[in-house]
Design a protein around this motif. Structure first.
Motif, PDB file in Angstrom:
ATOM      1  N   ASP A 186      80.517  44.519  17.616  1.00  0.00           N
ATOM      2  CA  ASP A 186      81.595  44.159  16.254  1.00  0.00           C
ATOM      3  C   ASP A 186      79.994  43.958  15.735  1.00  0.00           C
ATOM      4  O   ASP A 186      78.837  44.152  16.117  1.00  0.00           O
ATOM      5  N   GLN A 187      80.262  44.125  14.275  1.00  0.00           N
ATOM      6  CA  GLN A 187      79.183  44.010  13.509  1.00  0.00           C
ATOM      7  C   GLN A 187      79.046  42.576  12.624  1.00  0.00           C
ATOM      8  O   GLN A 187      80.408  42.236  11.987  1.00  0.00           O
ATOM      9  N   PHE A 188      78.182  41.814  11.518  1.00  0.00           N
ATOM     10  CA  PHE A 188      77.993  40.409  11.463  1.00  0.00           C
ATOM     11  C   PHE A 188      76.987  41.465   9.740  1.00  0.00           C
ATOM     12  O   PHE A 188      76.078  41.766  10.194  1.00  0.00           O
ATOM     13  N   GLN A 272      82.561  35.630  17.710  1.00  0.00           N
ATOM     14  CA  GLN A 272      82.758  35.645  16.498  1.00  0.00           C
ATOM     15  C   GLN A 272      82.854  33.689  16.517  1.00  0.00           C
ATOM     16  O   GLN A 272      82.452  33.651  15.078  1.00  0.00           O
ATOM     17  N   LEU A 275      79.485  32.353  16.180  1.00  0.00           N
ATOM     18  CA  LEU A 275      78.414  33.194  15.559  1.00  0.00           C
ATOM     19  C   LEU A 275      78.561  32.402  13.812  1.00  0.00           C
ATOM     20  O   LEU A 275      78.031  32.014  13.207  1.00  0.00           O
ATOM     21  N   THR A 276      80.063  32.176  13.398  1.00  0.00           N
ATOM     22  CA  THR A 276      80.301  32.176  12.536  1.00  0.00           C
ATOM     23  C   THR A 276      80.196  30.275  11.929  1.00  0.00           C
ATOM     24  O   THR A 276      79.162  29.945  11.091  1.00  0.00           O
ATOM     25  N   VAL A 292      79.292  33.818   5.919  1.00  0.00           N
ATOM     26  CA  VAL A 292      79.532  35.031   7.269  1.00  0.00           C
ATOM     27  C   VAL A 292      80.726  36.289   7.280  1.00  0.00           C
ATOM     28  O   VAL A 292      82.175  35.919   7.052  1.00  0.00           O
ATOM     29  N   ASN A 293      79.786  37.219   7.173  1.00  0.00           N
ATOM     30  CA  ASN A 293      81.233  38.175   6.814  1.00  0.00           C
ATOM     31  C   ASN A 293      81.036  39.192   8.329  1.00  0.00           C
ATOM     32  O   ASN A 293      80.389  39.745   8.902  1.00  0.00           O
ATOM     33  N   TYR A 294      82.455  39.171   9.032  1.00  0.00           N
ATOM     34  CA  TYR A 294      82.133  39.407  10.305  1.00  0.00           C
ATOM     35  C   TYR A 294      82.963  40.642  10.625  1.00  0.00           C
ATOM     36  O   TYR A 294      84.593  40.821  10.026  1.00  0.00           O
ATOM     37  N   LYS A 296      85.006  43.247  13.293  1.00  0.00           N
ATOM     38  CA  LYS A 296      85.234  44.120  13.969  1.00  0.00           C
ATOM     39  C   LYS A 296      84.949  45.345  14.405  1.00  0.00           C
ATOM     40  O   LYS A 296      85.858  46.014  13.063  1.00  0.00           O
TER      41      LYS A 296
END
Length: 386
Positions: A186-188, A272, A275-276, A292-294, A296
């Motif tokens: 995943d990226q954030f 997720q 982190l948020t 935060v923009n998470y 998948k």
């Protein structure tokens, strides 16, 4: 090493194909030349059906056995390259600046073509083989897109097998593991908004750089204090950029990027959530705001138990051994195919070379016969001729 004789006889031809593909790398979903080479070779080899344009540039070939039994097995290779400038100085090095087959997908394509040639010539099996040449594994989700395009249903695939070359494993040897094998990826993005101002008056600001630095440190508590220590999670902040470029200005804003990698769906969800929460509450504690923009990415790639043991048996027949592979925190979009159908993913050794995704990575063409023989062996062992 037990290499099938017909494949051994084709070694020079396959090496030439590999070198041609290596010299002409293409990024995901632009593999038009590569797909053309694949389709032409499948026609030349007498493959029964050839389907192009699947998920854009994907190619599928159908090879029928001496008897058209009920079982249908899929064999998958990826075709795309990476945006890396090659530094190998090989005579067949990339002719496209800034693009390189730094992960060996050219070799995977070559090995599956070799297996397709052998299977079409011998047809020593009872059933149908679906050879899958997939675009855009490197972050583009080509496996997901082929599945969404009806790959499994359209071609009646019941089981699916994949392979990747791997530096560090002895040349032509194999390694595999059941269950979770490659990580979810995943990226954030995190944007910390403070209050900018003069560096001589920090008390009049909300220093976004300071706040973001605390966020970076706090995120490491996900692995150390939130996750079960016997499980795997890696949280990496890989980019940190402030809105100020001056020496004497406290930035209004900081933008961060990174990845979260795990080996289970449950831990992926925890990563997720934590982190948020950590980003938002840490920023709030210092009078700033974090957004935060998470995103998948690929799911955990999970090998199926019975199919993994079968794949290992075939590998032992080819090379005499099949080691237990380590957990790999990189991602692999073959995960989408294994979510749709039972199957397994195996590593074939590339010897002592630079790692994948390195500008000096070099696939050893001496491993081609072993990879071809493994794929052919999967078919002949799983669907033996009557």
């Amino acid at each position: 090493m037990t290499i099938l004789p017909i494949i051994e006889d084709s070694a020079s031809e396959l090496t030439a194909i590999f070198k041609d593909l290596h010299a002409h790398p293409e990024i995901g979903f632009t593999e038009h030349r590569t797909a053309g080479v694949v389709a032409d070779k499948l026609r030349e080899y007498g493959v029964d059906e050839i389907h192009t344009g699947i998920a854009g540039t994907g190619v599928v070939g159908i090879v029928k056995g001496s008897r058209e039994g009920q079982r249908r097995i899929g064999l998958r290779a990826d075709m795309d390259a990476l945006p890396i400038h090659e530094l190998t100085n090989l005579p067949y090095a990339s002719r496209t600046a800034g693009v390189m087959h730094a992960c060996g997908h050219d070799s995977h394509t070559t090995m599956l073509l070799g297996a397709a040639k052998y299977l079409a010539e011998t047809r020593n099996f009872d059933g149908t083989v679906v050879v899958i040449f997939q675009p855009a594994e490197e972050g583009g989700g080509g496996g997901r897109e082929m599945c969404a395009d009806g790959l499994m249903e359209r071609f009646g695939i019941q089981e699916v097998y994949g392979m990747h070359n791997w530096p560090g494993i002895p040349l032509g040897q194999f390694a595999i593991r059941p269950g979770a094998f490659f990580a979810s990826t995943d990226q954030f993005e995190i944007t910390v908004e403070g209050k900018g101002g003069h560096a001589a008056k920090p008390h009049e600001t909300v220093d976004s750089t300071l706040v973001a630095s605390h966020v970076v440190l706090a995120l490491q508590s996900i692995a150390s204090r939130n996750a079960d220590p016997t499980e795997q999670i890696v949280v990496s902040v890989t980019s940190f950029e402030t809105s100020s470029k001056a020496f004497n200005v406290i930035a209004q804003r900081v933008h961060m990027k990174g990845t979260v990698r795990t080996m289970s769906p449950e831990l992926r969800k925890l990563g997720q959530e934590r982190l948020t929460a950590i980003a938002e509450t840490t920023a709030r504690a210092y009078g700033a705001e974090a957004k935060v923009n998470y995103m998948k990415g690929y799911p955990v790639m999970i090998n199926h138990g019975a199919e993994t043991e079968f794949a290992a048996e075939v590998a032992r027949e080819v090379s005499g051994d099949c080691a237990e592979a380590p957990l790999i925190m990189g991602g692999e979009d073959f995960a989408y195919m294994l979510e749709e159908r039972p199957g397994a993913y195996i590593l074939v050794g590339n010897g002592d070379t630079a790692s994948v995704h390195h500008p000096e990575y070099d696939f050893s063409d001496e491993a081609i016969p072993a990879g071809c023989s493994w794929w052919a062996g999967v078919v002949e062992r799983r669907m033996p001729a009557a």
